[in-house]
Design a protein around this motif. Structure first.
Motif, PDB file in Angstrom:
ATOM      1  N   ASP A  25       1.805  30.371 103.045  1.00  0.00           N
ATOM      2  CA  ASP A  25       1.446  29.091 103.764  1.00  0.00           C
ATOM      3  C   ASP A  25       0.484  28.891 104.570  1.00  0.00           C
ATOM      4  O   ASP A  25      -0.327  28.123 104.366  1.00  0.00           O
ATOM      5  N   GLU A  26       0.188  30.144 105.282  1.00  0.00           N
ATOM      6  CA  GLU A  26      -1.006  30.079 105.866  1.00  0.00           C
ATOM      7  C   GLU A  26      -2.245  30.105 105.141  1.00  0.00           C
ATOM      8  O   GLU A  26      -3.179  29.557 105.664  1.00  0.00           O
ATOM      9  N   ILE A  27      -2.227  30.791 104.033  1.00  0.00           N
ATOM     10  CA  ILE A  27      -3.323  30.914 103.124  1.00  0.00           C
ATOM     11  C   ILE A  27      -3.774  29.514 102.687  1.00  0.00           C
ATOM     12  O   ILE A  27      -4.993  28.906 102.807  1.00  0.00           O
ATOM     13  N   PHE A  28      -2.654  28.487 102.309  1.00  0.00           N
ATOM     14  CA  PHE A  28      -2.852  27.352 101.964  1.00  0.00           C
ATOM     15  C   PHE A  28      -3.383  26.174 102.998  1.00  0.00           C
ATOM     16  O   PHE A  28      -4.388  25.510 102.634  1.00  0.00           O
ATOM     17  N   THR A  29      -2.779  26.795 104.346  1.00  0.00           N
ATOM     18  CA  THR A  29      -3.288  25.871 105.319  1.00  0.00           C
ATOM     19  C   THR A  29      -4.715  26.125 105.781  1.00  0.00           C
ATOM     20  O   THR A  29      -5.725  25.022 105.968  1.00  0.00           O
ATOM     21  N   GLU A  30      -5.155  27.494 105.657  1.00  0.00           N
ATOM     22  CA  GLU A  30      -6.590  27.778 106.044  1.00  0.00           C
ATOM     23  C   GLU A  30      -7.572  27.290 104.595  1.00  0.00           C
ATOM     24  O   GLU A  30      -8.644  27.130 105.338  1.00  0.00           O
ATOM     25  N   MET A  31      -7.236  27.212 103.710  1.00  0.00           N
ATOM     26  CA  MET A  31      -8.010  26.567 102.650  1.00  0.00           C
ATOM     27  C   MET A  31      -8.160  24.991 102.557  1.00  0.00           C
ATOM     28  O   MET A  31      -8.922  24.365 102.015  1.00  0.00           O
ATOM     29  N   GLY A  32      -7.304  24.424 103.877  1.00  0.00           N
ATOM     30  CA  GLY A  32      -7.524  22.979 104.001  1.00  0.00           C
ATOM     31  C   GLY A  32      -6.433  22.213 103.375  1.00  0.00           C
ATOM     32  O   GLY A  32      -6.570  20.902 103.230  1.00  0.00           O
ATOM     33  N   ARG A  33      -5.540  22.545 102.616  1.00  0.00           N
ATOM     34  CA  ARG A  33      -4.528  21.885 101.978  1.00  0.00           C
ATOM     35  C   ARG A  33      -3.606  21.190 103.067  1.00  0.00           C
ATOM     36  O   ARG A  33      -3.713  21.594 104.359  1.00  0.00           O
ATOM     37  N   GLU A  34      -3.235  19.946 103.061  1.00  0.00           N
ATOM     38  CA  GLU A  34      -2.448  19.220 104.053  1.00  0.00           C
ATOM     39  C   GLU A  34      -1.271  19.990 104.423  1.00  0.00           C
ATOM     40  O   GLU A  34      -0.468  20.394 103.521  1.00  0.00           O
ATOM     41  N   VAL A  35      -1.105  20.011 105.555  1.00  0.00           N
ATOM     42  CA  VAL A  35       0.293  20.804 106.216  1.00  0.00           C
ATOM     43  C   VAL A  35       1.402  20.277 105.513  1.00  0.00           C
ATOM     44  O   VAL A  35       2.455  21.058 105.185  1.00  0.00           O
ATOM     45  N   GLY A  36       1.631  19.170 105.581  1.00  0.00           N
ATOM     46  CA  GLY A  36       2.968  18.394 104.822  1.00  0.00           C
ATOM     47  C   GLY A  36       3.131  18.736 103.506  1.00  0.00           C
ATOM     48  O   GLY A  36       4.174  19.048 103.141  1.00  0.00           O
ATOM     49  N   LEU A  37       2.019  19.046 103.033  1.00  0.00           N
ATOM     50  CA  LEU A  37       2.128  19.091 101.350  1.00  0.00           C
ATOM     51  C   LEU A  37       2.716  20.514 101.518  1.00  0.00           C
ATOM     52  O   LEU A  37       3.366  21.068 100.559  1.00  0.00           O
ATOM     53  N   VAL A  38       1.871  21.599 102.274  1.00  0.00           N
ATOM     54  CA  VAL A  38       2.513  23.077 102.000  1.00  0.00           C
ATOM     55  C   VAL A  38       3.743  23.088 102.550  1.00  0.00           C
ATOM     56  O   VAL A  38       4.532  23.668 101.823  1.00  0.00           O
ATOM     57  N   ARG A  39       4.172  22.469 103.460  1.00  0.00           N
ATOM     58  CA  ARG A  39       5.509  22.502 103.789  1.00  0.00           C
ATOM     59  C   ARG A  39       6.417  22.100 103.043  1.00  0.00           C
ATOM     60  O   ARG A  39       7.656  22.609 102.658  1.00  0.00           O
ATOM     61  N   SER A  40       6.201  21.172 102.126  1.00  0.00           N
ATOM     62  CA  SER A  40       7.141  20.352 101.185  1.00  0.00           C
ATOM     63  C   SER A  40       7.391  21.465 100.074  1.00  0.00           C
ATOM     64  O   SER A  40       8.372  21.165  99.291  1.00  0.00           O
ATOM     65  N   VAL A  41       6.409  22.311  99.558  1.00  0.00           N
ATOM     66  CA  VAL A  41       6.916  23.112  98.444  1.00  0.00           C
ATOM     67  C   VAL A  41       7.206  24.636  99.198  1.00  0.00           C
ATOM     68  O   VAL A  41       7.594  25.284  98.254  1.00  0.00           O
ATOM     69  N   SER A  42       7.242  24.731 100.348  1.00  0.00           N
ATOM     70  CA  SER A  42       7.498  26.209 100.920  1.00  0.00           C
ATOM     71  C   SER A  42       8.882  26.759 100.520  1.00  0.00           C
ATOM     72  O   SER A  42       8.985  27.799 100.224  1.00  0.00           O
ATOM     73  N   ALA A  43       9.873  25.713 100.808  1.00  0.00           N
ATOM     74  CA  ALA A  43      11.282  26.372 100.368  1.00  0.00           C
ATOM     75  C   ALA A  43      11.210  26.755  98.953  1.00  0.00           C
ATOM     76  O   ALA A  43      12.150  27.700  98.506  1.00  0.00           O
ATOM     77  N   ALA A  44      10.902  26.042  98.085  1.00  0.00           N
ATOM     78  CA  ALA A  44      11.080  26.245  96.513  1.00  0.00           C
ATOM     79  C   ALA A  44      10.151  27.632  96.325  1.00  0.00           C
ATOM     80  O   ALA A  44      10.658  28.347  95.557  1.00  0.00           O
ATOM     81  N   SER A  45       9.023  27.603  96.893  1.00  0.00           N
ATOM     82  CA  SER A  45       8.252  28.659  96.617  1.00  0.00           C
ATOM     83  C   SER A  45       8.993  30.096  97.140  1.00  0.00           C
ATOM     84  O   SER A  45       9.176  31.298  96.639  1.00  0.00           O
ATOM     85  N   LEU A  46       9.651  29.780  98.315  1.00  0.00           N
ATOM     86  CA  LEU A  46      10.422  31.007  99.003  1.00  0.00           C
ATOM     87  C   LEU A  46      11.577  31.522  97.964  1.00  0.00           C
ATOM     88  O   LEU A  46      11.843  32.725  97.730  1.00  0.00           O
ATOM     89  N   SER A  47      12.399  30.520  97.396  1.00  0.00           N
ATOM     90  CA  SER A  47      13.329  30.776  96.622  1.00  0.00           C
ATOM     91  C   SER A  47      12.928  31.536  95.248  1.00  0.00           C
ATOM     92  O   SER A  47      13.458  32.367  94.867  1.00  0.00           O
TER      93      SER A  47
END
Length: 164
Positions: A25-47
């Motif tokens: 999540d930190e990688i994507f945030t540092e790359m400039g991805r919108e925080v809400g979008l990063v959070r929206s896929v985080s649970a699926a990615s963790l699974s």
């Protein structure tokens, strides 16, 4: 492969999935991805990470300091694809989640993690290793022999399935 003094390398386990996801999540945030979008896929990615770490589809490595804090990590997703002129074997590797915490950067940790993953690839007979590089990571990968390719990408819209 040796690490700078005060660091140790260890394989990631299923218990590390949350840590790896936080780094991702930190990688994507540092790359400039919108925080809400990063959070929206985080649970699926963790699974996915939990399952892939458990099955061996994904293999990760972490660098810890003397207090046991994981300050860097990287992983590889093992792929089996049709042989091609680029790779005569089915075994492929996609490097992912290469992360170093800001306070531990510029010490060669990312390079050493990628070298560890590449050694694992060689041990498995993988000929073709791919990754997506950030601007900051590109020089590290280039010095390890990675080159840009002619890959193209199309992102299709998510299909909405109607239920009765």
């Amino acid at each position: 492969m040796t690490l700078p003094t005060g660091y140790a390398l260890r394989p990631a386990t299923v218990a590390d999935a949350e840590l790896i996801q936080a780094q991702r999540d930190e990688i994507f945030t540092e790359m400039g991805r919108e925080v809400g979008l990063v959070r929206s896929v985080s649970a699926a990615s963790l699974s996915w990470l939990r399952s892939a770490l458990g099955s061996g589809l994904y293999q990760g490595w972490l660098v810890e300091d003397t207090e046991g804090r994981a300050l860097a990590g990287a992983g590889v997703t093992w792929q089996h694809l049709q042989p091609s002129p680029a790779s005569g074997t089915q075994a492929r590797a996609y490097l992912d989640n290469v992360y170093v915490a800001p306070q531990a950067r510029r010490q060669g940790l990312a390079r050493r993690l990628v070298q560890r993953l590449l050694a694992e690839c060689e041990g498995r007979g993988v000929q073709l290793v791919t990754l997506h590089a950030t601007a900051a990571g590109r020089p590290v990968y280039e010095t390890l022999g990675f080159v840009p390719t002619d890959e193209m990408r199309l992102t299709l819209p998510v299909a909405v399935v109607e239920t009765a």
